[in-house]
Design an enzyme around this catalytic site. Structure first.
Site, PDB file in Angstrom:
ATOM      1  CG  ASN A 136      -2.243  -0.658   0.980  1.00 40.37           C
ATOM      2  OD1 ASN A 136      -2.386  -1.403   0.006  1.00 40.37           O
ATOM      3  ND2 ASN A 136      -3.208  -0.430   1.853  1.00 40.37           N
TER       4      ASN A 136
ATOM      5  CE  LYS B  44       0.509  -8.010   4.584  1.00 38.94           C
ATOM      6  NZ  LYS B  44       0.572  -6.633   4.031  1.00 38.94           N
TER       7      LYS B  44
ATOM      8  CB  SER C 108      -0.545 -10.646   0.953  1.00 32.11           C
ATOM      9  OG  SER C 108      -0.131  -9.867   2.034  1.00 32.11           O
TER      10      SER C 108
ATOM     11  N   GLY D 207      -2.751 -11.549   5.697  1.00 35.15           N
ATOM     12  CA  GLY D 207      -2.593 -10.407   4.811  1.00 35.15           C
ATOM     13  C   GLY D 207      -3.737 -10.198   3.847  1.00 35.15           C
TER      14      GLY D 207
END
Length: 290
Positions: free
Chosen positions: A74, A192, A194, A218
């Site tokens: 992001n 993490k 995702s 994630g």
């Protein structure tokens, strides 16, 4: 709290003396909680808007998050210079309350560049780093290459390392066997993931549990099933509604039906953003101000 003593760790056919984690206490950093991956604000000239960044962090710090992920997907880190990436982390750390953790994305395409960026992120105030998989030469990135890359980074890092697998952006998935091998490294504390493969995440949790390895969910749309199979934390574009009175410091995976129902109530207090984090603070937030 999981405690790991220094030990000899075998990697790629050689024995390496594994140091204790940074701080010298031997305690593994607890990542339990919610970590929104913040965006990077830009002005009309395409430059990083540091003033707006500080204002955003001031607002986010009033929400009971465990910490922030800075320079994740992001944060559009692939469009930033090395100097901008480090300065953003430094600015966030200056504003963010000390009790909130700062997890900084330090991944680069080369191992040596990642080592250098990781050191810089730590110097700028990151409590931990999140290292994305190198992906340009994806055809050569097998388990052995990943283990070599992450071992070199973790051996050199002054702060704990979190592996970062995001196939939606890299078209490359960190293999489970590499994750299991790396989970034994004392300075690699978690992953993490995702992606939306709940079975894969459950397998990773199962095979790394004895190492005290922490898996961060994630994918916001799969928060409940990922939490139910044992993920420790959330690092995704979800925003809490403060008025709900929900306790966001969730502790560990649910172990009973009542725990799952509790998670469902927690999940209902969140909403997902439409691809960006611009609506995090309240429905009245204007995207251009974030």
């Amino acid at each position: 709290m999981f405690v790991r003593k220094p030990f000899l760790w075998k990697c790629l056919g050689r024995w390496v003396f594994a140091r204790s984690l940074s701080g010298g206490s031997g305690s593994r950093l607890d990542l339990t909680g919610i970590y929104p991956p913040i965006t990077t604000p830009f002005n009309q000239r395409g430059e990083v808007n540091y003033q707006q960044l500080e204002e955003n962090v001031h607002k986010w710090s009033k929400i009971p998050f465990r910490g922030l992920v800075v320079q994740g997907s992001n944060g559009e880190f692939v469009y930033l210079s090395s100097e901008e990436r480090v300065e953003i982390v430094r600015k966030v750390r200056q504003v963010l309350p000390r009790e909130m953790l700062l997890v900084a994305g330090s991944g680069c395409e080369s191992t040596e560049a990642t080592v250098t960026m990781t050191q810089s992120m730590a110097d700028a105030g990151a409590n931990a780093v999140m290292v994305i998989t190198p992906y340009f030469y994806r055809g050569r990135m097998n388990s052995s290459a990943f283990v070599h890359h992450y071992t070199r980074v973790a051996d050199s890092s002054p702060v704990p390392v979190v592996l970062y697998s995001v196939p939606g952006n890299t078209a490359l998935e960190l293999p489970v066997d590499a994750i299991v091998t790396l989970s034994h490294h004392p300075n690699i504390i978690g992953l993490k993931d995702s992606w939306t493969d709940v079975t894969r995440v459950a397998l990773i949790v199962h095979r790394t549990r004895k190492q005290g390895f922490q898996v961060l969910a994630g994918s916001a749309g799969y928060l409940l099933p990922l939490y139910s199979v044992g993920t420790h934390s959330v690092a995704t574009g979800v925003a809490p509604r403060v008025e709900s009175g929900v306790d966001f410091s969730c502790c560990g995976p649910p172990t009973s039906r009542s725990d799952v129902l509790c998670v469902q109530r927690r999940s209902s207090a969140h909403h997902c953003c439409d691809g960006w984090f611009s609506q995090l603070l309240s429905p009245s937030c204007q995207p251009e101000q974030i």
